[in-house]
Design an enzyme around this catalytic site. Structure first.
Site, PDB file in Angstrom:
ATOM      1  CG  ASN A  37      -4.411  13.222   1.881  1.00  0.00           C
ATOM      2  OD1 ASN A  37      -3.541  12.417   2.211  1.00  0.00           O
ATOM      3  ND2 ASN A  37      -5.264  12.976   0.905  1.00  0.00           N
ATOM      4  CB  THR A  40      -1.892   5.719   3.667  1.00  0.00           C
ATOM      5  OG1 THR A  40      -1.074   6.501   2.796  1.00  0.00           O
ATOM      6  CG2 THR A  40      -3.026   5.088   2.872  1.00  0.00           C
ATOM      7  CE1 TYR A 149       2.149   2.867  -5.003  1.00  0.00           C
ATOM      8  CE2 TYR A 149       3.290   0.906  -5.774  1.00  0.00           C
ATOM      9  CZ  TYR A 149       3.289   2.076  -5.053  1.00  0.00           C
ATOM     10  OH  TYR A 149       4.424   2.469  -4.376  1.00  0.00           O
TER      11      TYR A 149
END
Ligand code: UDP
Length: 317
Positions: A37, A40, A149
């Site tokens: 997408n 990043t 994360y």
């Protein structure tokens, strides 16, 4: 065993590691369906595959379900991965590790595909065991800034094991340690692009803390080879993939200064919260189970990477 003529789904395909993985799979004769997408990742990383009849790209956010049709393998590689990126996108990072991983597991379950997820050395947090071995459960701050994360990746490991145990999906889990090479983003804030960019621009190197913290850097081609071997293996429990050659960040700054033949001025900045003090993979398991170990030494890998960033800088407007 190989992936020749097999259909492989790769999420995060426009990322640094994902794009190199696509190249390797195509070189092995696979049909690759790629998802990203671009949160990043970058189109530039896949531009060379435009028009390749064995490669299909679908722009898609994997936190939403998708049915790509029958596939033989699923490689779940989507996630912001640099501290700067996941601090900017903490909720998206948690979503992709949880909802995204689940959606990719559903595809593997539906089509009887082998599933591999790319976890991280951050699963060990700020480790109290050194070097880190896969049986160590880690030391993660669940409410610190890096938790988006670390816990996302730990959840992705847990849900992968749940699909393996309760749905019989063939799964593997890679715990990836610091990896570098061409196609990293110059601006992603990680130490390799940051120091090289600063050196090439004649700026001082930004050393966080006193630079005594350690990392162990693996060149991307070695890492991709480890992932490929793990994909074809029957190993279910996590496998560390990384280069055990550990150095302090201060020493790393000296290496970059030497290889770029620059002045080597340093500015000191505060150490980010929960920044792990030391990190080195124990790769005994990868050696034994996959017959894998890194081959590219730091100087060689960094010179390749510097060449790549130099070319990027030369093309800056
Ligand atoms: N680091 C640094 N200066 C920078 C970027 C990073 O000193 O400009 C340090 C950072 O504090 C950490 C190490 O380099 O100790 C590796 O950081 P990176 O963001 O590359 O990845 P991490 O291993 O922390 O996920």
């Amino acid at each position: 065993m190989s992936v020749a003529r097999k259909r492989v789904l790769v999420s995060g395909a426009a990322g640094f590691l994902g794009s190199h993985m696509c190249d390797r799979l195509l070189a092995e004769g696979a049909e690759v369906i790629a998802l990203d997408n671009f949160i990043t990742g970058h189109r530039r990383n896949l531009a060379h595959l435009d028009g390749n009849p064995h490669f299909r790209f679908i722009e898609h956010d994997i936190t939403m379900p998708i049915d790509p049709g029958p596939v033989d393998y699923v490689m779940n590689m989507a996630s912001p991965a640099s501290p700067k990126d996941y601090l900017e996108f903490p909720i998206e990072t948690l979503d992709v590790g949880s909802l995204g991983t689940r959606n990719m597991l559903e595809i593997a379950a539906k089509y009887g595909a082998k599933f591999l997820t790319t976890s991280t050395s951050e699963s060990y947090g700020d480790p109290t065991v050194h070097p880190q071995v896969e049986t160590y459960w880690g030391n993660v701050n669940p409410v610190g800034p890096r938790s988006c994360y670390d816990e996302s990746k730990r959840f992705s490991e847990a849900i992968t094991m749940a699909y393996h145990r309760s749905r019989g999906v063939k799964t593997s889990i890679a715990r990836i340690f610091n990896t570098y090479g061409p196609r990293m983003k110059l601006s992603d804030g990680r130490v390799v692009p940051a120091f090289i960019d600063q050196a090439l621009q004649g700026k001082p190197i930004t050393l966080f803390g006193d630079g005594s913290q350690t990392r162990s850097f693996c060149y991307v081609s070695d890492l991709v080879d480890g992932l490929y071997r793990l994909l074809l293996s029957d190993e279910v429990y996590p496998v560390n993939l990384g280069n055990p050659n550990e150095i302090t960040i201060r020493q790393f700054a000296e290496v970059i200064t030497r290889l770029t033949a620059t002045a080597g001025a340093i500015t000191y900045e505060p150490l980010p919260e929960d920044d792990p003090k030391q990190r080195q993979p124990d790769i005994t398991k990868a050696r034994r189970q996959l017959g894998w170990e890194p081959k590219v030494d730091l100087n060689t890998g960094l010179l390749e990477t510097i060449r790549y960033f130099q070319a990027l800088q030369d093309s800056r407007p």
